[in-house]
Design an enzyme around this catalytic site. Structure first.
Site, short mmCIF file in Angstrom:
data_model
loop_
_atom_site.label_atom_id
_atom_site.label_comp_id
_atom_site.label_asym_id
_atom_site.label_seq_id
_atom_site.Cartn_x
_atom_site.Cartn_y
_atom_site.Cartn_z
N SER A 186 19.62 -40.54 17.10
CA SER A 186 20.52 -41.08 16.09
C SER A 186 21.89 -40.42 16.23
CB SER A 186 19.92 -40.86 14.68
OG SER A 186 20.71 -41.50 13.70
N THR A 187 22.37 -39.71 15.20
CA THR A 187 23.70 -39.12 15.26
C THR A 187 23.81 -38.14 16.43
OG1 THR A 187 23.76 -39.23 12.85
CG2 THR A 187 25.45 -37.90 13.92
N HIS A 213 19.88 -45.38 16.63
CA HIS A 213 20.35 -45.96 15.37
C HIS A 213 21.80 -46.38 15.53
CE1 HIS A 213 17.22 -43.23 13.15
NE2 HIS A 213 16.67 -44.31 13.66
N MET A 307 20.17 -37.31 12.24
CA MET A 307 19.88 -36.98 10.85
C MET A 307 18.55 -37.60 10.43
SD MET A 307 23.55 -37.28 8.86
CE MET A 307 24.05 -38.88 9.50
N ASP A 310 13.25 -39.88 11.11
CA ASP A 310 12.69 -41.04 11.80
C ASP A 310 12.11 -40.63 13.15
OD1 ASP A 310 12.04 -43.71 12.31
OD2 ASP A 310 13.99 -44.13 13.24
#
Length: 370
Positions: A186-187, A213, A307, A310
């Site tokens: 993600s991030t 993401h 973050m 998930d």
């Protein structure tokens, strides 16, 4: 305690809109604004903000050039303001490679719901950005946005110029395989994927499924950019697509991606619009859980920077179902140690590795020396 934010945009209107939205969070304070990239670099050095919002298209010095200077001279978490255009998506991917923490799509200013969504994203991402590991995320100034050196390959002909691997022929994949790799992030993920996927050897005897993401359109640009810098083929996944070795499939933004074996024993991708999981679609958990029944394959899962949590439960389910390798990225190389931390806490990971060691471990796990 308040966090100090610098807002950079060549539009007076956008500077005001973004500043006003940020000011609605009592923990965030706009300490200055800048009209172009040159001013932004100067203001970062002068004001020492804890985070910056940065537009891309600006006069004198654009956002990408400003980002290069900021990340090499005064590393600071930067949130890019991106347009929804194809060009905007490409520029955003480049910015993330250069060390930008994250991005949001610019508000239109005409629809209150749009502004509300942007406000929520700004507050969430700025709060996370001020705690980010930006020094680890920043590229070397001399190699800004260039990929790390790929795995060994045949030497170029005498006199030939060194070119990115995208120029090399990529071998055709096979639909027959016993290994399958899945990666969730993600991030900070685009830069992490850039490093890991570009290091995978061209003769990788496994397909690679990737969930990052990211909104629609941006995942297509991400896949294209990864394909440009990698020896494996990288594409944005399509529903019904047959999985092949030496190919990485990026889940399209807004769609969950799963894998299954059809009646002819061929492995295919399925895309669906089921409800988001943990606020995400695509979701890493959804991908990993779809691999649990595929016990006839030697499965390998990776969770990198991001973050939230998930993917952690999905990775645990994979490990409990006999996955060969489950890797969580080490805190020291993560931009945000959220998703890998969650996996480690659940004891879902067989290995905790620095980002630069992940591709090598995957190659070894699938019996490929490169």
């Amino acid at each position: 305690m308040t966090y100090r934010i610098l807002v950079v945009d060549d539009s007076v209107f956008m500077r005001r809109i973004i500043s006003d939205l940020i000011a609605e969070d009592p923990e965030l304070e706009v300490i200055g604004t800048a009209r172009n990239g040159k001013e932004a670099v100067e203001q970062v050095k002068l004001l020492r903000p804890q985070a910056v919002t940065l537009d891309v298209e600006m006069p004198e010095m654009n956002g990408l050039e400003a980002l290069r200077h900021i990340m090499s001279e005064a590393p600071t978490p930067v949130i890019m303001l991106s347009s929804l255009t194809q060009e905007g998506a490409r520029e955003t991917i480049r910015a993330l490679e250069l060390g930008a923490f994250d991005f949001i799509c610019k508000p239109s200013g005409s629809i209150s719901l749009d502004l509300y969504k942007v406000k929520q994203q700004l507050h969430e991402k700025l709060r996370a950005a001020v705690k980010a590991n930006v020094k680890k995320a920043s590229p070397l100034a001399a190699q800004a946005a260039l990929p790390p050196k790929p795995a060994p390959a045949a030497p170029a002909a005498r006199g030939a110029a060194a070119v990115p691997n995208a120029a090399a022929d990529k071998p055709a994949g096979s639909t027959q395989f016993e290994h399958l790799i899945a990666i969730g992030t993600s991030t900070g993920g685009p830069r992490a994927l850039h490093h890991v996927v570009s290091q995978l050897p061209s003769n990788l005897p496994a397909p690679v499924l990737i969930v990052q993401h990211m909104p629609p359109n941006f995942t297509k640009s991400l896949a294209q950019r990864l394909n440009d810098v990698s020896r494996v083929k990288v594409v944005e996944a399509e529903d019904g697509q047959v999985l092949e070795t030496g190919t990485a499939y990026v889940a399209p933004g807004g769609w969950h991606m799963t894998a299954h074996r059809d009646s002819k024993h061929v492995y295919r991708i399925r895309l669906n619009k089921d409800d988001p999981r943990s606020g995400h679609r695509p979701s890493v958990d959804v991908l990993f859980e779809s691999l649990v029944p595929l016990k006839e394959l030697k499965r390998h899962a990776v969770i990198m920077t991001g973050m939230g949590s998930d993917g952690a439960r999905g990775m645990l389910a994979m490990r409990q179902s006999g996955a060969v390798t489950t890797i969580a990225e080490a805190e020291e190389s993560c931009v945000v140690y959220g998703m890998p931390r969650a996996a480690a806490k659940l004891n879902a990971a067989t290995d905790v590795l620095m980002q630069q060691d992940i591709a090598r471990k995957l190659a070894q796990s699938v019996g490929c020396s490169g």
